[in-house]
Scaffold this motif. Structure first.
Motif, PDB file in Angstrom:
ATOM      1  N   SER A  20       0.810  -1.256  -0.159  1.00 16.64           N
ATOM      2  CA  SER A  20      -0.159   0.022   0.015  1.00 16.64           C
ATOM      3  C   SER A  20       0.765   1.300   0.160  1.00 16.64           C
ATOM      4  CB  SER A  20      -1.170   0.098   1.330  1.00 16.64           C
ATOM      5  OG  SER A  20      -1.795  -1.034   1.224  1.00 16.64           O
ATOM      6  N   VAL A  21       2.119   1.420  -0.181  1.00 19.88           N
ATOM      7  CA  VAL A  21       2.983   2.397  -0.286  1.00 19.88           C
ATOM      8  C   VAL A  21       2.624   3.113  -1.532  1.00 19.88           C
ATOM      9  CG1 VAL A  21       4.682   1.786   1.380  1.00 19.88           C
ATOM     10  CG2 VAL A  21       4.874   1.198  -0.962  1.00 19.88           C
ATOM     11  N   GLY A  22       2.227   2.358  -2.660  1.00 12.36           N
ATOM     12  CA  GLY A  22       1.806   3.085  -3.977  1.00 12.36           C
ATOM     13  C   GLY A  22       2.727   2.558  -5.058  1.00 12.36           C
ATOM     14  N   LYS A  23       3.184   1.338  -4.899  1.00 11.85           N
ATOM     15  CA  LYS A  23       3.872   0.812  -6.118  1.00 11.85           C
ATOM     16  C   LYS A  23       2.889   0.713  -7.307  1.00 11.85           C
ATOM     17  CE  LYS A  23       5.079  -2.980  -3.362  1.00 11.85           C
ATOM     18  NZ  LYS A  23       4.067  -2.508  -2.422  1.00 11.85           N
ATOM     19  N   SER A  24       2.041   0.091  -7.164  1.00 10.96           N
ATOM     20  CA  SER A  24       1.147  -0.208  -8.512  1.00 10.96           C
ATOM     21  C   SER A  24       0.632   1.185  -9.031  1.00 10.96           C
ATOM     22  CB  SER A  24       0.000  -1.072  -8.194  1.00 10.96           C
ATOM     23  OG  SER A  24       0.316  -2.391  -7.585  1.00 10.96           O
ATOM     24  N   SER A  25       0.472   1.977  -8.047  1.00  8.29           N
ATOM     25  CA  SER A  25       0.032   3.227  -8.663  1.00  8.29           C
ATOM     26  C   SER A  25       1.097   4.015  -9.153  1.00  8.29           C
ATOM     27  CB  SER A  25      -0.475   4.062  -7.367  1.00  8.29           C
ATOM     28  OG  SER A  25      -1.535   3.656  -6.904  1.00  8.29           O
ATOM     29  N   PHE A  35      -4.450   7.379 -12.913  1.00  3.48           N
ATOM     30  CA  PHE A  35      -4.481   6.935 -11.505  1.00  3.48           C
ATOM     31  C   PHE A  35      -5.838   6.498 -11.065  1.00  3.48           C
ATOM     32  CE2 PHE A  35      -5.594   7.955  -7.148  1.00  3.48           C
ATOM     33  CZ  PHE A  35      -4.253   7.353  -6.411  1.00  3.48           C
ATOM     34  N   GLU A  37      -8.079   4.852  -7.733  1.00  2.00           N
ATOM     35  CA  GLU A  37      -8.120   4.634  -6.303  1.00  2.00           C
ATOM     36  C   GLU A  37      -7.846   2.982  -5.976  1.00  2.00           C
ATOM     37  OE1 GLU A  37      -7.792   6.680  -3.964  1.00  2.00           O
ATOM     38  OE2 GLU A  37      -8.158   8.661  -4.959  1.00  2.00           O
ATOM     39  N   ASN A 124       6.779   8.270  -1.515  1.00  2.00           N
ATOM     40  CA  ASN A 124       5.436   8.587  -2.352  1.00  2.00           C
ATOM     41  C   ASN A 124       4.221   9.305  -1.312  1.00  2.00           C
ATOM     42  OD1 ASN A 124       3.665   8.355  -4.737  1.00  2.00           O
ATOM     43  ND2 ASN A 124       2.552   6.665  -3.781  1.00  2.00           N
ATOM     44  N   LYS A 125       3.067   9.568  -1.857  1.00  2.00           N
ATOM     45  CA  LYS A 125       2.133  10.047  -1.347  1.00  2.00           C
ATOM     46  C   LYS A 125       2.525  11.643  -0.750  1.00  2.00           C
ATOM     47  CE  LYS A 125       0.115   5.792  -0.480  1.00  2.00           C
ATOM     48  NZ  LYS A 125      -0.835   4.954   0.513  1.00  2.00           N
ATOM     49  N   ASP A 127       1.438  14.248  -1.661  1.00  2.00           N
ATOM     50  CA  ASP A 127       0.058  15.205  -1.707  1.00  2.00           C
ATOM     51  C   ASP A 127      -0.537  15.381  -0.243  1.00  2.00           C
ATOM     52  OD1 ASP A 127      -2.272  12.923  -1.930  1.00  2.00           O
ATOM     53  OD2 ASP A 127      -0.369  12.398  -2.886  1.00  2.00           O
ATOM     54  N   LEU A 128      -0.216  14.243   0.593  1.00  2.00           N
ATOM     55  CA  LEU A 128      -0.819  14.285   1.881  1.00  2.00           C
ATOM     56  C   LEU A 128       0.212  14.776   2.907  1.00  2.00           C
ATOM     57  CD1 LEU A 128      -1.979  10.455   1.878  1.00  2.00           C
ATOM     58  CD2 LEU A 128      -3.379  12.544   1.506  1.00  2.00           C
ATOM     59  N   SER A 154       4.106  11.871  -5.877  1.00  2.00           N
ATOM     60  CA  SER A 154       2.838  11.729  -5.713  1.00  2.00           C
ATOM     61  C   SER A 154       2.301  10.977  -7.074  1.00  2.00           C
ATOM     62  CB  SER A 154       1.797  13.065  -5.255  1.00  2.00           C
ATOM     63  OG  SER A 154       0.484  12.553  -5.436  1.00  2.00           O
ATOM     64  N   ALA A 155       1.846   9.617  -6.897  1.00  3.55           N
ATOM     65  CA  ALA A 155       1.274   8.976  -7.945  1.00  3.55           C
ATOM     66  C   ALA A 155       0.098   9.562  -7.993  1.00  3.55           C
ATOM     67  CB  ALA A 155       1.063   7.467  -7.719  1.00  3.55           C
ATOM     68  N   LYS A 156      -0.538  10.053  -6.996  1.00  6.05           N
ATOM     69  CA  LYS A 156      -2.185  10.657  -7.164  1.00  6.05           C
ATOM     70  C   LYS A 156      -2.175  11.967  -7.926  1.00  6.05           C
ATOM     71  CE  LYS A 156      -6.208  11.334  -4.469  1.00  6.05           C
ATOM     72  NZ  LYS A 156      -7.037  11.096  -3.166  1.00  6.05           N
TER      73      LYS A 156
HETATM   74  P1  GDP Z   1       0.913  -1.051  -3.262  1.00  8.24           P
HETATM   75  O1  GDP Z   1       0.289  -1.927  -2.521  1.00  8.24           O
HETATM   76  O2  GDP Z   1       2.227  -0.527  -2.950  1.00  8.24           O
HETATM   77  O3  GDP Z   1       1.032  -1.505  -4.872  1.00  8.24           O
HETATM   78  O4  GDP Z   1      -0.107   0.189  -3.229  1.00  8.24           O
HETATM   79  P2  GDP Z   1      -1.031   0.665  -4.382  1.00  8.24           P
HETATM   80  O5  GDP Z   1      -0.682   1.434  -5.696  1.00  8.24           O
HETATM   81  O6  GDP Z   1      -2.171  -0.289  -4.256  1.00  8.24           O
HETATM   82  O7  GDP Z   1      -2.021   2.091  -3.532  1.00  8.24           O
HETATM   83  C1  GDP Z   1      -2.359   1.735  -2.126  1.00  8.24           C
HETATM   84  C2  GDP Z   1      -3.143   2.745  -1.799  1.00  8.24           C
HETATM   85  O8  GDP Z   1      -2.547   4.094  -1.716  1.00  8.24           O
HETATM   86  C3  GDP Z   1      -4.419   3.250  -3.060  1.00  8.24           C
HETATM   87  O9  GDP Z   1      -5.730   3.245  -2.214  1.00  8.24           O
HETATM   88  C4  GDP Z   1      -4.017   4.153  -3.755  1.00  8.24           C
HETATM   89  O10 GDP Z   1      -5.013   4.645  -4.641  1.00  8.24           O
HETATM   90  C5  GDP Z   1      -3.206   4.939  -2.822  1.00  8.24           C
HETATM   91  N1  GDP Z   1      -2.246   5.923  -3.353  1.00  8.24           N
HETATM   92  C6  GDP Z   1      -1.137   5.353  -4.165  1.00  8.24           C
HETATM   93  N2  GDP Z   1      -0.405   6.565  -4.539  1.00  8.24           N
HETATM   94  C7  GDP Z   1      -0.791   7.507  -3.711  1.00  8.24           C
HETATM   95  C8  GDP Z   1      -0.429   8.992  -3.701  1.00  8.24           C
HETATM   96  O11 GDP Z   1       0.437   9.390  -4.261  1.00  8.24           O
HETATM   97  N3  GDP Z   1      -1.339   9.847  -2.844  1.00  8.24           N
HETATM   98  C9  GDP Z   1      -2.406   9.356  -2.371  1.00  8.24           C
HETATM   99  N4  GDP Z   1      -3.045  10.298  -1.588  1.00  8.24           N
HETATM  100  N5  GDP Z   1      -2.800   8.033  -2.306  1.00  8.24           N
HETATM  101  C10 GDP Z   1      -2.033   7.175  -3.063  1.00  8.24           C
END
Ligand code: GDP
Length: 176
Positions: A20-25, A35, A37, A124-125, A127-128, A154-156
């Protein structure tokens, strides 16, 4: 014309880090520009993208963990042949930053087969900003300690995602 030519290089790049750190995003943002959610946890194995940098055409295969990281370990074959490794943490969860040292860098050192594989740390993230638990300075010091670059993304918000991948590729190109 360069765009009609075959790629001159082909690199394997990995994304590692806690769930959930945002790798896939980051992968989806870089390869499709979008992007979502709810990126499926299981499913994205790897995506290919051709980039043109420094007048060279480079084929990237970028690998995502497909959820395996929940078991805190990936198989050695995931790491085999990777020229570039992106270590991702979430700036709003300090424990994901600590995991890079405690879990992921150890695995990289154990399993990476390419000598001088280039490491990139991605925070990552960003934006928060109000929820931030890891300062930029801590990120920079950590990256420097491990001979890696740091890019805050920020992937978002589509902040510095292309830059992160491109800086990594440029560094791989520079590696003898
Ligand atoms: P993974 O498990 O590392 O691949 O993480 P995901 O890509 O599945 O992202 C986990 C959650 O974090 C999802 O709900 C995404 O929408 C959210 N997310 C990913 N990147 C960002 C970002 O840059 N900012 C914010 N606010 N949320 C993000």
């Amino acid at each position: 014309m360069l765009s009609e030519e075959e790629p001159t290089h082909s690199f394997k790049i990995l994304l590692v880090g806690d769930s959930s750190v945002g790798k896939s995003s980051l992968l989806v943002r870089f390869t499709t520009g979008g992007f979502e959610e709810l990126v499926p946890t299981i499913g994205v194995d790897f995506k290919a993208k051709v980039v043109e940098l420094n007048g060279e055409k480079i084929k990237l295969s970028i690998w995502d963990t497909a959820g395996q990281e929940r078991f805190r370990t990936l198989t050695s074959s995931y790491y085999r042949g990777a020229q570039g490794i992106i270590l991702v943490y979430d700036v709003t969860r300090r424990e994901t930053f600590e995991s890079l040292e405690e879990v992921w860098l150890r695995e990289v050192d154990m399993y990476a087969t390419v000598e001088d594989a280039v490491k990139m740390v991605v925070a990552n993230k960003t934006d928060l900003e109000e929820e931030r638990q890891v300062s930029r300075k801590d990120g920079i010091n950590f990256a420097r300690k491990h001979g890696a670059l740091l890019v805050e993304t920020s992937a978002k918000g589509n902040i510095a995602v292309d830059q992160a991948f491109e800086e990594l590729v440029l560094k791989i190109l520079e590696t003898p």
